[in-house]
Enzyme design. Structure first.
Site, mmCIF file in Angstrom:
data_model
loop_
_atom_site.group_PDB
_atom_site.id
_atom_site.type_symbol
_atom_site.label_atom_id
_atom_site.label_comp_id
_atom_site.label_asym_id
_atom_site.label_seq_id
_atom_site.Cartn_x
_atom_site.Cartn_y
_atom_site.Cartn_z
ATOM 1 N N LYS A 278 0.740 -1.513 -0.366
ATOM 2 C CA LYS A 278 -0.105 -0.142 0.543
ATOM 3 C C LYS A 278 0.887 1.423 -0.276
ATOM 4 O O LYS A 278 1.255 1.957 1.049
ATOM 5 C CB LYS A 278 -0.958 -0.167 0.831
ATOM 6 N N GLU B 23 10.585 1.856 9.918
ATOM 7 C CA GLU B 23 11.886 2.988 10.063
ATOM 8 C C GLU B 23 10.644 4.365 9.679
ATOM 9 O O GLU B 23 10.237 4.084 8.958
ATOM 10 C CB GLU B 23 11.670 2.684 7.895
ATOM 11 N N CYS C 18 15.103 10.938 5.198
ATOM 12 C CA CYS C 18 14.443 10.736 6.921
ATOM 13 C C CYS C 18 15.767 10.530 7.310
ATOM 14 O O CYS C 18 16.339 11.399 7.895
ATOM 15 C CB CYS C 18 13.908 9.568 6.938
ATOM 16 N N GLU D 159 11.448 17.011 12.735
ATOM 17 C CA GLU D 159 11.518 16.763 12.064
ATOM 18 C C GLU D 159 10.818 17.544 11.019
ATOM 19 O O GLU D 159 9.483 17.879 11.308
ATOM 20 C CB GLU D 159 10.858 15.066 11.211
HETATM 21 P P1 NAD Z 1 3.295 9.388 6.708
HETATM 22 O O1 NAD Z 1 3.507 8.223 7.824
HETATM 23 O O2 NAD Z 1 2.032 9.979 6.756
HETATM 24 O O3 NAD Z 1 2.949 8.056 5.613
HETATM 25 C C1 NAD Z 1 3.078 7.091 5.259
HETATM 26 C C2 NAD Z 1 2.398 6.195 4.812
HETATM 27 O O4 NAD Z 1 1.769 5.083 5.844
HETATM 28 C C3 NAD Z 1 1.469 6.042 3.739
HETATM 29 O O5 NAD Z 1 1.414 5.338 2.847
HETATM 30 C C4 NAD Z 1 0.110 6.225 4.178
HETATM 31 O O6 NAD Z 1 -1.313 6.195 3.422
HETATM 32 C C5 NAD Z 1 0.241 5.070 5.476
HETATM 33 N N1 NAD Z 1 -0.817 6.111 6.682
HETATM 34 C C6 NAD Z 1 -1.028 6.478 7.447
HETATM 35 N N2 NAD Z 1 -1.734 5.980 8.441
HETATM 36 C C7 NAD Z 1 -2.022 5.450 8.276
HETATM 37 C C8 NAD Z 1 -2.560 4.470 9.656
HETATM 38 N N3 NAD Z 1 -3.276 5.124 10.162
HETATM 39 N N4 NAD Z 1 -2.297 3.012 10.049
HETATM 40 C C9 NAD Z 1 -1.304 2.536 8.172
HETATM 41 N N5 NAD Z 1 -0.645 3.864 7.400
HETATM 42 C C10 NAD Z 1 -1.348 4.766 7.407
HETATM 43 O O7 NAD Z 1 4.631 9.572 6.251
HETATM 44 P P2 NAD Z 1 4.985 10.607 4.602
HETATM 45 O O8 NAD Z 1 4.540 11.977 5.226
HETATM 46 O O9 NAD Z 1 3.871 9.669 3.528
HETATM 47 O O10 NAD Z 1 6.540 10.306 4.769
HETATM 48 C C11 NAD Z 1 6.879 11.183 5.338
HETATM 49 C C12 NAD Z 1 7.467 10.859 6.765
HETATM 50 O O11 NAD Z 1 8.543 9.490 6.299
HETATM 51 C C13 NAD Z 1 8.939 11.154 7.332
HETATM 52 O O12 NAD Z 1 8.656 11.089 8.387
HETATM 53 C C14 NAD Z 1 9.990 10.397 7.129
HETATM 54 O O13 NAD Z 1 11.254 10.690 7.410
HETATM 55 C C15 NAD Z 1 9.813 9.224 7.239
HETATM 56 N N6 NAD Z 1 10.530 8.054 6.372
HETATM 57 C C16 NAD Z 1 11.291 7.357 7.150
HETATM 58 C C17 NAD Z 1 12.213 5.991 6.485
HETATM 59 C C18 NAD Z 1 13.182 6.230 7.341
HETATM 60 O O14 NAD Z 1 14.010 5.009 6.581
HETATM 61 N N7 NAD Z 1 13.502 5.710 8.052
HETATM 62 C C19 NAD Z 1 12.243 7.061 4.491
HETATM 63 C C20 NAD Z 1 11.221 7.767 3.967
HETATM 64 C C21 NAD Z 1 10.890 8.038 4.672
#
Ligand code: NAD
Length: 489
Positions: free
Chosen positions: A184, A260, A294, A393
């Protein structure tokens, strides 16, 4: 716009079939122009349930989990067919994720495609069984074998910032280990995931249901995937806030959960380093892909006596990196992904000003860009490590320069963060560098510009940056169960 995207929009892949979404379609936006690129299938809850059922059946009723040679072959077919469509994929990645062209020859596209080879090799070469020998227990001599097996159905939930890297760094090892997957992707980058569907269905031997791709505008489908008892494991990349909610939802069925999450990593510059060079390099990295990484070192910790010199060097670099069209070869800083993300970054810039920070460079929208979610590469000085922009962040091209009072103070400041994802250290004396390396609580660390990113290198965070590791053998083993088999000797 592109040979990989049908006019009616990208489909879902469920149980080997390419199907429309039960909730219609939703738009995907080009963040550099704000124009609608096109449409993706908008899955309903029933679609997600069907995808989970298909993955369950494929795991329980096919030979997939017991046939590593088939898995290696399918992964190589996927690598090859993605390679054949590289230029179409590149165009989508730039247009949908706003990824600068230069990154698509690395971690934004070509790197993760090539890394499917590493996953395929692991499927073939991994030691699935280990002989533990014979032991006596209460007079019974037993011969014991440890066998590693797939966990089962894996739900993969991914963000938008490095869509191929994160989608494929989950699909590759999870599939190589013998799991079946429901992917997803983030609602902001549905195409980057959905275009895999037809290529998998039409050009590989993956059995139906082994890979399911469910694009949706509704975050709730992510929660549904986490809550479903038929799913054995969740692999999640995204924000720490969502990660927390995933962990809570997964607890009802005690699912294995791999997270992650976010970061606020520190670049530690020691007083025997080339301070200007370290500051300039760190500033450059924070502007890459508009700071939407990230693991970027968004806190620059410099010796107090060299503070002004570090600010001057970092400012000089950022001034030369105007935010611009990601399709241009020279662009380092493209757009942010969305209006929402830009508003979030602008709010942090306001907070920095309110807390007494000085904006040395940038701090707003570039004057020469009428459209697109751009923010100027920005340098903030005059704050300490307790400031909001030093603790939270931002996920934008924003660097905060913070003074330290010696090596131990720098280690203390680096660790004074809820996160522990990455970091860097810059210096000359190997003993002092080693003391910093040992003292910093993060999952990856670069010394004097060393690069840690590779298929064989485990990546992940300490503290609130996550649980578990992605990539490398450690990342592969996240997707394995351990079975101990004892027979009378
Ligand atoms: P997000 O947490 O808003 O969303 C990530 C995913 O989770 C999306 O597919 C979203 O639809 C889904 N999602 C949202 N709510 C959910 C829930 N309640 N249950 C299950 N899934 C849900 O993150 P984003 O804004 O898409 O991405 C940015 C963030 O990702 C930043 O905080 C960044 O640091 C982090 N990130 C971390 C890494 C790593 O490897 N540590 C890598 C890339 C990005």
């Amino acid at each position: 716009m592109n040979g990989l995207v049908p006019a009616e929009g990208t489909p879902l892949l469920i149980g080997g079939k390419l199907i429309p979404g039960g909730s219609g379609v939703f738009a995907t936006i080009n963040p550099a122009t704000e124009e609608v690129l096109g449409y993706a299938a908008d899955a309903s809850a029933a679609d997600m349930a069907a995808a989970i059922a298909a993955a369950r059946t494929a795991f329980d009723e096919t030979e997939w989990s017991r046939d590593p040679a088939l898995r290696a072959r399918c992964l190589r077919q996927l690598r090859d067919v993605l390679g054949e469509h590289l230029e179409d994929l590149r165009a989508i990645t730039i247009a949908e994720a706003g990824a600068p062209l230069m990154l698509t020859s690395g971690p934004q596209l070509e790197g993760p495609i090539a890394d499917l080879s590493y996953a395929a090799d692991l499927a073939e070469n991994y030691t699935w069984e280990t002989d533990l020998g014979t032991r006596d227990l209460m007079g019974v001599a037993s011969h014991r074998v440890i066998r590693r097996e797939a966990v089962g159905v894996v739900g993969a939930i991914t963000p938008w910032n490095f869509p191929h890297q994160i989608n494929l760094a989950k699909l590759g090892p999870a599939l190589a280990a013998g799991n079946t997957v429901v992917l997803k992707p983030a609602p902001d980058t549905p195409w980057c995931a959905a275009v895999l569907g037809p290529l998998i269905a039409e050009h590989t031997d993956f059995p139906a249901g082994v890979i399911n791709i469910v694009t949706s505008s509704d975050h709730g489908l992510g929660a549904q995937l986490v809550q479903d008892p038929r799913v054995d494991m969740i692999t999640f990349t995204g924000s720490t806030r969502t990660g927390r909610s995933v962990l809570v939802d997964a607890s009802a069925t005690l699912k294995r959960t791999f997270l992650e999450l976010g970061g606020k990593s520190a670049a530690i510059v020691l007083d025997d380093a080339d301070i200007a060079a370290a500051a300039a390099y760190t500033a450059f990295t924070v502007a890459v892909h508009a700071g939407q990484g990230c693991a970027l070192t968004t806190r620059l910790l410099v010796p107090r006596e060299s503070y002004d010199a570090a600010v001057t060097a970092a400012a000089g670099t950022l001034r030369g990196l105007a935010a611009g069209d990601p399709a241009q070869a020279g662009t380092v800083c493209g757009p942010l992904i969305s209006e929402r993300q830009r508003a979030r970054v602008e709010r942090y810039l306001e907070i920095a000003r309110d807390e007494g920070g000085r904006i040395e460079v940038g701090g707003g929208r570039p004057a020469d860009r009428e459209r697109g979610f751009f923010i100027e590469p920005t340098l903030i000085s005059g704050l300490d490590n307790t400031a909001t922009v030093a603790q939270e962040e931002i996920f934008g091209p924003v660097l905060v320069v913070i003074a330290h009072d010696g090596d131990d103070d720098a280690i203390r400041l680096a660790n004074a963060s809820p996160y522990g994802l990455s970091g860097s250290v810059w210096g000359t004396d190997p003993d002092r560098i080693e003391r910093v390396v040992a003292g910093v609580r993060t999952g990856t660390l670069s010394v004097n510009g060393g690069l840690w990113y590779h298929a064989d290198a485990p990546f992940g965070g300490y503290k609130q940056s996550g649980i578990g590791r992605e990539m490398g053998v450690a990342g592969f083993e996240e997707y394995l169960e351990t079975k101990l088999i004892a027979t009378p000797a």
